[in-house]
Design a protein around this motif. Structure first.
Motif, PDB file in Angstrom:
ATOM      1  N   TYR A 189       0.880  -1.324  -0.042  1.00  0.00           N
ATOM      2  CA  TYR A 189      -0.037   0.023  -0.097  1.00  0.00           C
ATOM      3  C   TYR A 189       0.740   1.225  -0.050  1.00  0.00           C
ATOM      4  O   TYR A 189       0.624   2.328  -0.579  1.00  0.00           O
ATOM      5  CB  TYR A 189      -0.926   0.057   1.285  1.00  0.00           C
ATOM      6  N   GLY A 190       2.086   1.049   0.669  1.00  0.00           N
ATOM      7  CA  GLY A 190       3.003   2.345   0.854  1.00  0.00           C
ATOM      8  C   GLY A 190       3.446   2.495  -0.579  1.00  0.00           C
ATOM      9  O   GLY A 190       3.557   3.578  -1.105  1.00  0.00           O
TER      10      GLY A 190
ATOM     11  N   ALA B 250       0.660   4.144  -2.659  1.00  0.00           N
ATOM     12  CA  ALA B 250       0.481   5.610  -2.393  1.00  0.00           C
ATOM     13  C   ALA B 250       1.517   6.355  -3.130  1.00  0.00           C
ATOM     14  O   ALA B 250       0.971   7.474  -3.563  1.00  0.00           O
ATOM     15  CB  ALA B 250       0.840   5.541  -0.767  1.00  0.00           C
ATOM     16  N   ILE B 251       2.882   6.088  -2.879  1.00  0.00           N
ATOM     17  CA  ILE B 251       3.650   6.921  -3.734  1.00  0.00           C
ATOM     18  C   ILE B 251       3.606   7.016  -4.966  1.00  0.00           C
ATOM     19  O   ILE B 251       3.515   8.023  -5.774  1.00  0.00           O
ATOM     20  CB  ILE B 251       5.162   6.425  -3.177  1.00  0.00           C
TER      21      ILE B 251
END
Ligand code: ADP
Ligand code: MG
Lengths: 306, 253
Positions: free
Chosen positions: B4-5, B8-9
């Motif tokens: 998810y990280g 997101a970026i």
């Protein structure tokens, strides 16, 4: 249960050679509101930055919920939400996008209902499609809080959350902080406004020149270090303090019209003694008025020591 | 792995691209078209074939590389420089994302954008010249590898730069000259000695040559060497980036 944050012998020397933290030891209890007080440049932001992973300590260790912030950084950081001192936002992002970005960054699956709930709590729901640059400073601060809460942290750091914030938002913020504490979130805040610490905190730490000089329950701190003062308006002015009252810490004021008694909060039994002694000496009073020192007085005294 | 990280970026960066669509897509397409008109059509019509390929077709791989390099570097460097500059990087630094995940997000987005752009330029070129691609798989492989490698390089520049000027200086002073002298518009075999040998020290020569081989099956240097040099450069960038994160260089004080 171990402390939710444990800071051990933490030192920080910046590349410039400036030492911002010296041997800091600090334990934060689970579920408390902890206020870190200190003048500008004391090292509050540095300490928070290290705990949150933005800066590195030069030596010492920090753990969050039992996880070392260096070796177990993933677990440690998942627990923490940070509202930094500076209002730094992506000007062209919408409120909705930036808060959801934060949640994803912290490894949480999207949860629209939860984000909606936070935005509503912070009165941001109507602004969700607004771009960050269209928002006022106060609104931006709210968004920063929403971002920090987006991944449901157990520990929330608020670095000078109410600096430059209007009264209404400050009230909202305190309400929200109380609410969060009720939900079991541990809150660490730094502030210049001592009244805030006085009103909100369970415990208070004072930092000065990179050293934690005191950590104390707020109540204990106020009663231990607080001074009380009783002002007595005399019926007849006195020219000097009578010898019968010499054992008390008394001051004559306003040409002898007023007698002021200063005492430590802990020795309040002295008041009754003084009054009966005055009665015996035939000194009558018209009126009396008592006051106690605020945390601000205590703080100023502490920081100015040495 | 914090998927998810990374997402997101990546999404954040792609959204930035699409917000500035004109700048991101239109201007490289426009400038490439101009190159075609000037070099391909006007000058090219007076030039003979090189290695059996018409001049207009010959310059296509070089032109794509020209845009690919500069776009990869500027996208990736700006992508990481700007949050550092504005302060919003605090959030990435405080998030449970590993260095690999941070790089995957930023560099992945920058490389995606460059590849999209490269393909768009190829489509634009079709309007001017009729060409065929002999090794489509290798064409794509070189495209992706170059985009990733130079996005990694851009990421390093973005970390290193502490003002806007430094952000521009390497692309302008190093990459552009190397690309122009890297055989984008000519075969290095056309150069007299010692320039031909000196050219072999220019890494861009290997990229352009390999890429052109994928198109037309002809190359200035052996294609395996091209592949090797590209890989070497990529590995070098990865080593530097891992050093950056290990020491916190210019990101974590
Ligand atoms: N990146 C840095 N490099 C060098 N010195 C710094 C840096 N950041 C902060 N300092 C210095 O460290 C001290 C503590 O700063 P800070 O933690 O921001 O204090 P506070 O938040 O209590 O006002 C200050 O004297 C500040 O100038
Ligand atoms: Mg500060």
């Amino acid at each position: 249960m171990p402390h939710i944050i444990q800071v051990k012998d933490l030192n920080k020397t910046y590349d410039s050679g400036f030492t911002a933290l010296r041997g800091v030891n600090l334990d934060i209890r689970r579920g408390e509101i902890f206020a870190l007080l200190g003048p500008n440049g004391a090292g509050k932001t540095t300490l928070i930055s290290i705990i949150c992973g933005i800066a590195r300590g030069s030596s010492g260790s920090v753990s969050a919920d039992g996880f070392d912030i260096a070796s177990d950084y993933r677990m440690a950081r998942t627990k923490i939400g940070l509202v930094p001192q500076e209002l730094t936002t992506d000007a062209f992002e919408t409120v909705w996008a930036t808060v959801n970005f934060s949640r994803g960054l912290f490894g949480k699956a999207p949860d629209k209902a939860y984000i909606e709930q936070i935005l509503k709590q912070l009165s941001l729901w109507d602004k969700r499609h607004a771009k960050m640059r269209e928002l006022s400073g106060g609104m931006k601060r709210r968004v920063m809080i929403a971002k920090a809460l987006s991944h449901e942290p157990e520990i929330l750091f608020l670095d000078e959350p109410t600096a430059g914030v209007d009264v209404e938002l400050r009230k909202d913020m305190w309400e929200m902080v109380r609410q969060l504490r009720e939900n079991g979130v541990t809150i660490i805040l730094t502030t210049h406004y001592i009244e805030e610490a006085e009103e909100m905190a369970d415990r208070i730490g004072v930092i000065r020149k990179g050293e934690i000089i005191l950590v104390e329950e707020k109540q204990a701190l106020m009663s231990k270090l607080g001074k009380k003062s009783l002002s007595l308006h005399l019926t007849e002015p006195l020219s000097e303090i009578p010898p019968t009252l010499s054992e008390f810490n008394l001051f004559l004021e306003e040409g002898g019209d007023y007698l002021r008694f200063e005492y430590e909060s802990a020795q309040s039994d002295q008041v009754a003694l003084l009054l009966s002694r005055m009665n015996e000496s035939g000194i009558a009073i018209k009126d009396l008025n008592s006051s106690e020192s605020s945390l601000e007085d205590i703080f100023v005294e502490l920081v100015q020591e040495q | 792995m914090n998927i998810y990280g990374i997402m997101a970026i990546y999404k954040f960066e792609m959204a930035r691209t699409f917000r500035t669509l004109m700048q991101s897509i239109a201007s490289p397409v426009l400038s490439t078209s101009l190159y075609f008109i000037v070099f391909g059509t006007a000058i090219g019509s007076r030039m003979g074939e090189i290695d059996g390929v018409s001049y207009a077709a010959f310059i296509i791989p070089g032109l794509v590389m020209l845009s690919l390099l500069s776009e990869s570097i500027s996208n990736a460097s700006f992508g990481i420089f700007f949050p550092k500059f504005s302060g919003t990087i605090y959030e990435v630094l405080s998030a449970p994302v590993s260095p690999f995940e941070i790089v995957a997000g930023y560099v992945g987005a920058a490389a995606t954008k460059s590849v999209m752009l490269g393909l768009l330029i190829l489509l634009t070129a079709k309007l001017f010249v009729d060409y065929t691609i002999v090794h489509p798989f290798w064409m794509l492989a070189f495209l992706v590898m170059t985009a990733v490698t130079f996005s990694l390089f851009g990421f390093i520049i973005g970390i290193w730069a502490d003002d806007f000027q430094k952000l521009q200086v390497i692309p302008l002073m190093v990459i552009t000259p190397l690309t122009f002298l890297g055989g984008a518009f000519y075969s290095i075999n056309m150069l007299p000695e010692p320039w031909q040998t000196i050219s072999l020290f220019n890494p861009v020569v290997y990229l352009v040559s390999g890429f052109r081989w994928a198109f037309y099956g002809v190359a200035d240097v052996n294609v395996v060497l091209s592949l090797g040099m590209t890989t070497l450069f990529m590995v070098t960038c990865l080593v530097i980036i891992s050093w950056i994160f290990r020491t916190g260089y210019r990101i974590r004080s």
